[in-house]
Scaffold this motif. Structure first.
Motif, PDB file in Angstrom:
ATOM      1  N   ILE A 131      35.245   4.296  14.991  1.00  0.00           N
ATOM      2  CA  ILE A 131      34.756   4.767  13.678  1.00  0.00           C
ATOM      3  C   ILE A 131      35.093   4.977  12.464  1.00  0.00           C
ATOM      4  CG2 ILE A 131      35.205   7.876  12.821  1.00  0.00           C
ATOM      5  CD1 ILE A 131      36.078   8.468  15.465  1.00  0.00           C
ATOM      6  N   LEU A 132      35.751   3.834  12.546  1.00  0.00           N
ATOM      7  CA  LEU A 132      36.063   3.759  10.764  1.00  0.00           C
ATOM      8  C   LEU A 132      34.794   2.014  10.016  1.00  0.00           C
ATOM      9  CD1 LEU A 132      37.647   3.482   8.596  1.00  0.00           C
ATOM     10  CD2 LEU A 132      38.842   1.148   9.231  1.00  0.00           C
ATOM     11  N   ASN A 133      34.572   1.913  11.407  1.00  0.00           N
ATOM     12  CA  ASN A 133      33.614   0.529  11.733  1.00  0.00           C
ATOM     13  C   ASN A 133      31.939   1.128  11.110  1.00  0.00           C
ATOM     14  OD1 ASN A 133      35.327  -1.892  11.130  1.00  0.00           O
ATOM     15  ND2 ASN A 133      35.858  -1.688  13.206  1.00  0.00           N
ATOM     16  N   TYR A 134      31.964   2.260  12.188  1.00  0.00           N
ATOM     17  CA  TYR A 134      30.715   3.190  11.963  1.00  0.00           C
ATOM     18  C   TYR A 134      30.516   3.244  10.299  1.00  0.00           C
ATOM     19  CZ  TYR A 134      27.024   6.117  12.514  1.00  0.00           C
ATOM     20  OH  TYR A 134      26.130   6.694  12.053  1.00  0.00           O
ATOM     21  N   GLN A 179      23.219  -3.367  16.978  1.00  0.00           N
ATOM     22  CA  GLN A 179      23.636  -3.389  18.645  1.00  0.00           C
ATOM     23  C   GLN A 179      24.607  -1.756  19.231  1.00  0.00           C
ATOM     24  OE1 GLN A 179      23.364  -6.682  18.022  1.00  0.00           O
ATOM     25  NE2 GLN A 179      21.392  -6.959  18.790  1.00  0.00           N
ATOM     26  N   ASP A 180      25.515  -2.960  18.862  1.00  0.00           N
ATOM     27  CA  ASP A 180      26.665  -1.459  18.825  1.00  0.00           C
ATOM     28  C   ASP A 180      26.331  -0.463  17.722  1.00  0.00           C
ATOM     29  OD1 ASP A 180      28.317  -3.399  20.193  1.00  0.00           O
ATOM     30  OD2 ASP A 180      28.837  -3.946  18.207  1.00  0.00           O
ATOM     31  N   GLU A 209      25.912   5.381  18.179  1.00  0.00           N
ATOM     32  CA  GLU A 209      25.160   6.535  17.697  1.00  0.00           C
ATOM     33  C   GLU A 209      24.376   7.592  19.104  1.00  0.00           C
ATOM     34  OE1 GLU A 209      21.773   5.165  15.592  1.00  0.00           O
ATOM     35  OE2 GLU A 209      22.794   5.276  13.190  1.00  0.00           O
ATOM     36  N   GLU A 210      24.316   6.622  19.880  1.00  0.00           N
ATOM     37  CA  GLU A 210      24.302   7.446  21.511  1.00  0.00           C
ATOM     38  C   GLU A 210      25.030   8.288  21.853  1.00  0.00           C
ATOM     39  OE1 GLU A 210      22.485   5.119  24.502  1.00  0.00           O
ATOM     40  OE2 GLU A 210      20.913   3.772  23.107  1.00  0.00           O
ATOM     41  N   VAL A 269      33.135  11.055  13.459  1.00  0.00           N
ATOM     42  CA  VAL A 269      32.534  10.850  12.453  1.00  0.00           C
ATOM     43  C   VAL A 269      31.645  11.642  10.864  1.00  0.00           C
ATOM     44  CG1 VAL A 269      30.301   9.612  11.826  1.00  0.00           C
ATOM     45  CG2 VAL A 269      32.196   9.522  13.882  1.00  0.00           C
ATOM     46  N   ALA A 270      31.740  12.929  11.319  1.00  0.00           N
ATOM     47  CA  ALA A 270      31.534  14.057  10.153  1.00  0.00           C
ATOM     48  C   ALA A 270      32.478  14.064   9.056  1.00  0.00           C
ATOM     49  CB  ALA A 270      30.900  14.834  10.339  1.00  0.00           C
TER      50      ALA A 270
END
Length: 188
Positions: A7-10, A18-19, A24-25, A37-38
């Motif tokens: 979550i933090l990296n996203y 790719q990650d 997201e999927e 995430v939101a």
């Protein structure tokens, strides 16, 4: 990589393409993940809108580091006895300092003799002024040859012994003359 790290990296846009697509999927399939995430994006957005202070980047870096701590080795090969021995050594040094070093450096004047050494036959009872310090009293009694052997009593009287009658008489006169340190002198 665990869920919090992902979550933090996203949110910080540190995932490879790719990650990022895989994450997201996963968010599309998992409503709880999407909600986390939101929430993280909302917190980051709110922080970005607040006025920045000088250490804002450091705060965020510290928060990020605490979420992904550096792994510690499973066994540091340190004996619990070594830590216990260190604590015991510190305690022994503290006791030694308290018993040996502190009394020698406390600045208590010499010239005071414990009452266990016995009072002489030549004794004055003295009431020192409340403002008199141990240093003042020691400086006054030392040259006179006086030794505090008892007291203070409830009235503040201290017994001061002398080696002979001559010393006693000289001390009585000298103590009477020091009205700044001595309030009362009575011969026993």
């Amino acid at each position: 990589m665990d869920r919090d790290d992902q979550i933090l990296n996203y949110v910080q846009d540190r995932l490879s393409p790719q990650d990022r697509a895989a994450f997201e999927e996963a968010m599309a399939r998992d409503a709880a993940l999407s909600g986390e995430v939101a929430l993280m994006q909302a917190v980051r957005g709110a922080l970005a809108q607040e006025p920045k202070h000088d250490n804002s980047d450091a705060v965020w870096d510290r928060l990020s580091a605490s979420m992904s701590p550096v792994p510690q080795p499973a066994n540091m090969n340190s004996s619990p006895w070594a830590q216990l021995a260190r604590y015991a050594a510190v305690a022994a040094i503290a006791v030694l300092a308290w018993q040996v070093v502190v009394p020698r450096s406390s600045g208590v004047p010499t010239g005071f003799t414990p009452a266990t050494e016995g009072a002489g036959a030549f004794v004055l009872q003295v009431k020192f002024a409340d403002s008199a310090t141990f240093g003042d009293i020691g400086a006054l009694l030392g040259p006179l040859g006086g030794t505090i052997t008892d007291g203070p009593t409830a009235l503040g009287l201290v017994r001061v012994s002398f080696a002979d009658a001559t010393s006693l008489q000289e001390a009585a006169v000298a103590l009477d003359a020091r009205s700044d340190l001595v309030e009362l002198v009575v011969q026993q």
